[in-house]
Design a protein around this motif. Structure first.
Motif, PDB file in Angstrom:
ATOM      1  N   THR A 162       0.846  -1.200   0.000  1.00  0.00           N
ATOM      2  CA  THR A 162       0.000   0.000   0.000  1.00  0.00           C
ATOM      3  C   THR A 162       0.876   1.243   0.000  1.00  0.00           C
ATOM      4  OG1 THR A 162      -1.794  -1.152   1.126  1.00  0.00           O
ATOM      5  CG2 THR A 162      -1.813   1.253   1.227  1.00  0.00           C
ATOM      6  N   ARG A 163       1.945   1.228   0.774  1.00  0.00           N
ATOM      7  CA  ARG A 163       2.868   2.367   0.808  1.00  0.00           C
ATOM      8  C   ARG A 163       3.519   2.572  -0.563  1.00  0.00           C
ATOM      9  NH1 ARG A 163       5.704   0.767   4.682  1.00  0.00           N
ATOM     10  NH2 ARG A 163       7.463  -0.056   3.537  1.00  0.00           N
ATOM     11  N   ILE A 164       3.880   1.473  -1.240  1.00  0.00           N
ATOM     12  CA  ILE A 164       4.478   1.590  -2.569  1.00  0.00           C
ATOM     13  C   ILE A 164       3.477   2.172  -3.559  1.00  0.00           C
ATOM     14  CG2 ILE A 164       5.342   0.254  -4.541  1.00  0.00           C
ATOM     15  CD1 ILE A 164       6.736  -1.578  -2.480  1.00  0.00           C
ATOM     16  N   VAL A 165       2.221   1.718  -3.485  1.00  0.00           N
ATOM     17  CA  VAL A 165       1.194   2.261  -4.375  1.00  0.00           C
ATOM     18  C   VAL A 165       1.074   3.769  -4.165  1.00  0.00           C
ATOM     19  CG1 VAL A 165      -1.289   2.324  -4.857  1.00  0.00           C
ATOM     20  CG2 VAL A 165      -0.124   0.129  -4.591  1.00  0.00           C
ATOM     21  N   MET A 166       1.066   4.194  -2.926  1.00  0.00           N
ATOM     22  CA  MET A 166       0.844   5.610  -2.627  1.00  0.00           C
ATOM     23  C   MET A 166       2.060   6.481  -2.910  1.00  0.00           C
ATOM     24  SD  MET A 166      -2.276   5.400  -1.936  1.00  0.00           S
ATOM     25  CE  MET A 166      -2.558   7.122  -1.600  1.00  0.00           C
ATOM     26  N   THR A 167       3.254   6.005  -2.590  1.00  0.00           N
ATOM     27  CA  THR A 167       4.445   6.851  -2.686  1.00  0.00           C
ATOM     28  C   THR A 167       5.375   6.483  -3.842  1.00  0.00           C
ATOM     29  OG1 THR A 167       5.737   5.485  -1.164  1.00  0.00           O
ATOM     30  CG2 THR A 167       4.417   7.269  -0.199  1.00  0.00           C
ATOM     31  N   GLY A 168       5.126   5.351  -4.501  1.00  0.00           N
ATOM     32  CA  GLY A 168       5.975   4.900  -5.588  1.00  0.00           C
ATOM     33  C   GLY A 168       7.064   3.964  -5.101  1.00  0.00           C
ATOM     34  N   SER A 169       7.714   3.296  -6.054  1.00  0.00           N
ATOM     35  CA  SER A 169       8.770   2.360  -5.679  1.00  0.00           C
ATOM     36  C   SER A 169      10.130   3.028  -5.814  1.00  0.00           C
ATOM     37  CB  SER A 169       8.711   1.102  -6.554  1.00  0.00           C
ATOM     38  OG  SER A 169       8.939   1.423  -7.909  1.00  0.00           O
ATOM     39  N   ASN A 170      11.082   2.496  -5.106  1.00  0.00           N
ATOM     40  CA  ASN A 170      12.446   2.996  -5.139  1.00  0.00           C
ATOM     41  C   ASN A 170      13.147   2.405  -6.356  1.00  0.00           C
ATOM     42  OD1 ASN A 170      15.170   3.472  -4.796  1.00  0.00           O
ATOM     43  ND2 ASN A 170      15.189   2.970  -2.621  1.00  0.00           N
ATOM     44  N   PRO A 171      13.542   3.229  -7.323  1.00  0.00           N
ATOM     45  CA  PRO A 171      14.184   2.690  -8.534  1.00  0.00           C
ATOM     46  C   PRO A 171      15.520   2.013  -8.256  1.00  0.00           C
ATOM     47  CG  PRO A 171      14.274   5.088  -8.517  1.00  0.00           C
ATOM     48  CD  PRO A 171      13.435   4.678  -7.338  1.00  0.00           C
ATOM     49  N   ASN A 172      16.109   2.265  -7.095  1.00  0.00           N
ATOM     50  CA  ASN A 172      17.394   1.656  -6.749  1.00  0.00           C
ATOM     51  C   ASN A 172      17.241   0.348  -5.982  1.00  0.00           C
ATOM     52  OD1 ASN A 172      18.857   3.820  -7.894  1.00  0.00           O
ATOM     53  ND2 ASN A 172      18.456   5.030  -6.070  1.00  0.00           N
ATOM     54  N   ALA A 173      16.031  -0.007  -5.621  1.00  0.00           N
ATOM     55  CA  ALA A 173      15.786  -1.234  -4.858  1.00  0.00           C
ATOM     56  C   ALA A 173      14.864  -2.151  -5.667  1.00  0.00           C
ATOM     57  CB  ALA A 173      15.174  -0.897  -3.500  1.00  0.00           C
ATOM     58  N   ARG A 174      15.253  -2.413  -6.883  1.00  0.00           N
ATOM     59  CA  ARG A 174      14.408  -3.197  -7.783  1.00  0.00           C
ATOM     60  C   ARG A 174      14.473  -4.672  -7.431  1.00  0.00           C
ATOM     61  NH1 ARG A 174      11.845  -1.019 -11.181  1.00  0.00           N
ATOM     62  NH2 ARG A 174      11.864  -2.689 -12.695  1.00  0.00           N
ATOM     63  N   HIS A 175      13.314  -5.308  -7.331  1.00  0.00           N
ATOM     64  CA  HIS A 175      13.285  -6.731  -7.021  1.00  0.00           C
ATOM     65  C   HIS A 175      12.554  -7.550  -8.090  1.00  0.00           C
ATOM     66  CE1 HIS A 175       9.961  -4.724  -4.888  1.00  0.00           C
ATOM     67  NE2 HIS A 175       9.259  -5.757  -5.264  1.00  0.00           N
ATOM     68  N   TRP A 176      12.293  -6.960  -9.242  1.00  0.00           N
ATOM     69  CA  TRP A 176      11.705  -7.684 -10.368  1.00  0.00           C
ATOM     70  C   TRP A 176      12.656  -7.614 -11.566  1.00  0.00           C
ATOM     71  CZ3 TRP A 176       7.469 -10.500  -9.398  1.00  0.00           C
ATOM     72  CH2 TRP A 176       6.673 -10.149  -8.304  1.00  0.00           C
ATOM     73  N   VAL A 177      13.950  -7.471 -11.290  1.00  0.00           N
ATOM     74  CA  VAL A 177      14.952  -7.299 -12.342  1.00  0.00           C
ATOM     75  C   VAL A 177      14.879  -8.459 -13.342  1.00  0.00           C
ATOM     76  CG1 VAL A 177      17.432  -7.152 -12.817  1.00  0.00           C
ATOM     77  CG2 VAL A 177      16.479  -5.991 -10.835  1.00  0.00           C
ATOM     78  N   GLY A 178      14.849  -8.093 -14.627  1.00  0.00           N
ATOM     79  CA  GLY A 178      14.803  -9.078 -15.684  1.00  0.00           C
ATOM     80  C   GLY A 178      13.409  -9.594 -16.000  1.00  0.00           C
ATOM     81  N   LYS A 179      12.469  -9.379 -15.101  1.00  0.00           N
ATOM     82  CA  LYS A 179      11.101  -9.866 -15.305  1.00  0.00           C
ATOM     83  C   LYS A 179      10.182  -8.765 -15.821  1.00  0.00           C
ATOM     84  CE  LYS A 179      11.587 -13.360 -11.774  1.00  0.00           C
ATOM     85  NZ  LYS A 179      11.134 -13.875 -10.508  1.00  0.00           N
ATOM     86  N   VAL A 180      10.487  -7.531 -15.468  1.00  0.00           N
ATOM     87  CA  VAL A 180       9.690  -6.388 -15.914  1.00  0.00           C
ATOM     88  C   VAL A 180      10.636  -5.264 -16.329  1.00  0.00           C
ATOM     89  CG1 VAL A 180       7.727  -6.984 -14.427  1.00  0.00           C
ATOM     90  CG2 VAL A 180       9.437  -5.378 -13.599  1.00  0.00           C
ATOM     91  N   SER A 181      10.075  -4.206 -16.893  1.00  0.00           N
ATOM     92  CA  SER A 181      10.887  -3.082 -17.358  1.00  0.00           C
ATOM     93  C   SER A 181      11.616  -2.415 -16.191  1.00  0.00           C
ATOM     94  CB  SER A 181      10.001  -2.063 -18.065  1.00  0.00           C
ATOM     95  OG  SER A 181       9.195  -1.387 -17.123  1.00  0.00           O
ATOM     96  N   ASN A 182      12.476  -1.499 -16.527  1.00  0.00           N
ATOM     97  CA  ASN A 182      13.231  -0.771 -15.509  1.00  0.00           C
ATOM     98  C   ASN A 182      12.505   0.457 -14.991  1.00  0.00           C
ATOM     99  OD1 ASN A 182      15.398  -2.548 -15.597  1.00  0.00           O
ATOM    100  ND2 ASN A 182      16.327  -1.477 -17.314  1.00  0.00           N
ATOM    101  N   VAL A 183      11.256   0.620 -15.349  1.00  0.00           N
ATOM    102  CA  VAL A 183      10.467   1.768 -14.911  1.00  0.00           C
ATOM    103  C   VAL A 183      10.034   1.564 -13.464  1.00  0.00           C
ATOM    104  CG1 VAL A 183       8.343   3.068 -15.325  1.00  0.00           C
ATOM    105  CG2 VAL A 183       9.651   2.165 -17.252  1.00  0.00           C
ATOM    106  N   ALA A 184      10.283   2.548 -12.625  1.00  0.00           N
ATOM    107  CA  ALA A 184       9.834   2.479 -11.228  1.00  0.00           C
ATOM    108  C   ALA A 184       8.364   2.860 -11.155  1.00  0.00           C
ATOM    109  CB  ALA A 184      10.659   3.424 -10.362  1.00  0.00           C
ATOM    110  N   MET A 185       7.668   2.322 -10.186  1.00  0.00           N
ATOM    111  CA  MET A 185       6.258   2.671 -10.012  1.00  0.00           C
ATOM    112  C   MET A 185       6.168   4.105  -9.501  1.00  0.00           C
ATOM    113  SD  MET A 185       3.391   0.560  -8.005  1.00  0.00           S
ATOM    114  CE  MET A 185       1.716   1.105  -7.882  1.00  0.00           C
ATOM    115  N   PRO A 186       5.388   4.931 -10.180  1.00  0.00           N
ATOM    116  CA  PRO A 186       5.247   6.326  -9.730  1.00  0.00           C
ATOM    117  C   PRO A 186       4.319   6.417  -8.521  1.00  0.00           C
ATOM    118  CG  PRO A 186       3.827   5.953 -11.595  1.00  0.00           C
ATOM    119  CD  PRO A 186       4.611   4.676 -11.389  1.00  0.00           C
ATOM    120  N   PRO A 187       4.374   7.515  -7.781  1.00  0.00           N
ATOM    121  CA  PRO A 187       3.415   7.717  -6.691  1.00  0.00           C
ATOM    122  C   PRO A 187       2.000   7.818  -7.272  1.00  0.00           C
ATOM    123  CG  PRO A 187       5.144   9.401  -6.654  1.00  0.00           C
ATOM    124  CD  PRO A 187       5.318   8.605  -7.902  1.00  0.00           C
ATOM    125  N   ASN A 188       1.049   7.250  -6.578  1.00  0.00           N
ATOM    126  CA  ASN A 188      -0.327   7.231  -7.080  1.00  0.00           C
ATOM    127  C   ASN A 188      -1.320   7.914  -6.160  1.00  0.00           C
ATOM    128  OD1 ASN A 188      -0.318   5.500  -9.618  1.00  0.00           O
ATOM    129  ND2 ASN A 188       0.951   4.335  -8.202  1.00  0.00           N
TER     130      ASN A 188
END
Length: 126
Positions: A79-105
């Motif tokens: 829920t916090r990630i949905v609201m504030t966005g994901s940290n582009p430096n702490a990617r945990h889907w590397v190779g499975k999805v694009s390098n785009v970080a989730m924006p704040p929503n």
């Protein structure tokens, strides 16, 4: 005052509880997700690489449910990630999805609605 409280209690007892069935709930959640823009990046089920050869933009919700199903803090964290966005430096889907970080929503969805969607996502798989 006692008569008023008895009348209120009777009203609550007489009011039937209505529950949506699973299909109705799924449809309502997908409608909420579409209205909030979630489906622009996410899919319900895993998607293959796009026509241009690139991976999907974001993880599928089924994959998220599998990854976090045993994490008791997942609802709050996601829920916090949905609201504030994901940290582009702490990617945990590397190779499975694009390098785009989730924006704040926070402008697209209220936190309570985001939590309802996250909790629904987390139970998409047993």
């Amino acid at each position: 005052m006692r008569i008023l409280s008895c009348a209120m209690a009777a009203l609550f007892v007489a009011t039937p509880v209505v529950h949506a069935n699973r299909a109705e709930n799924d449809a309502a959640m997908l409608q909420r997700a579409n209205a909030s823009g979630c489906m622009a990046c996410h899919t319900l089920l895993p998607a293959p690489r796009r026509a241009d050869g690139l991976p999907p933009i974001a993880p599928a919700w089924r994959d998220i449910a599998i990854k976090y199903r045993d994490d008791p803090a997942a609802s709050d964290r996601l829920t916090r990630i949905v609201m504030t966005g994901s940290n582009p430096n702490a990617r945990h889907w590397v190779g499975k999805v694009s390098n785009v970080a989730m924006p704040p929503n926070a402008v697209a969805i209220a936190e309570d609605d985001a939590r309802v969607l996250v909790n629904w996502i987390l139970v998409l798989v047993p």
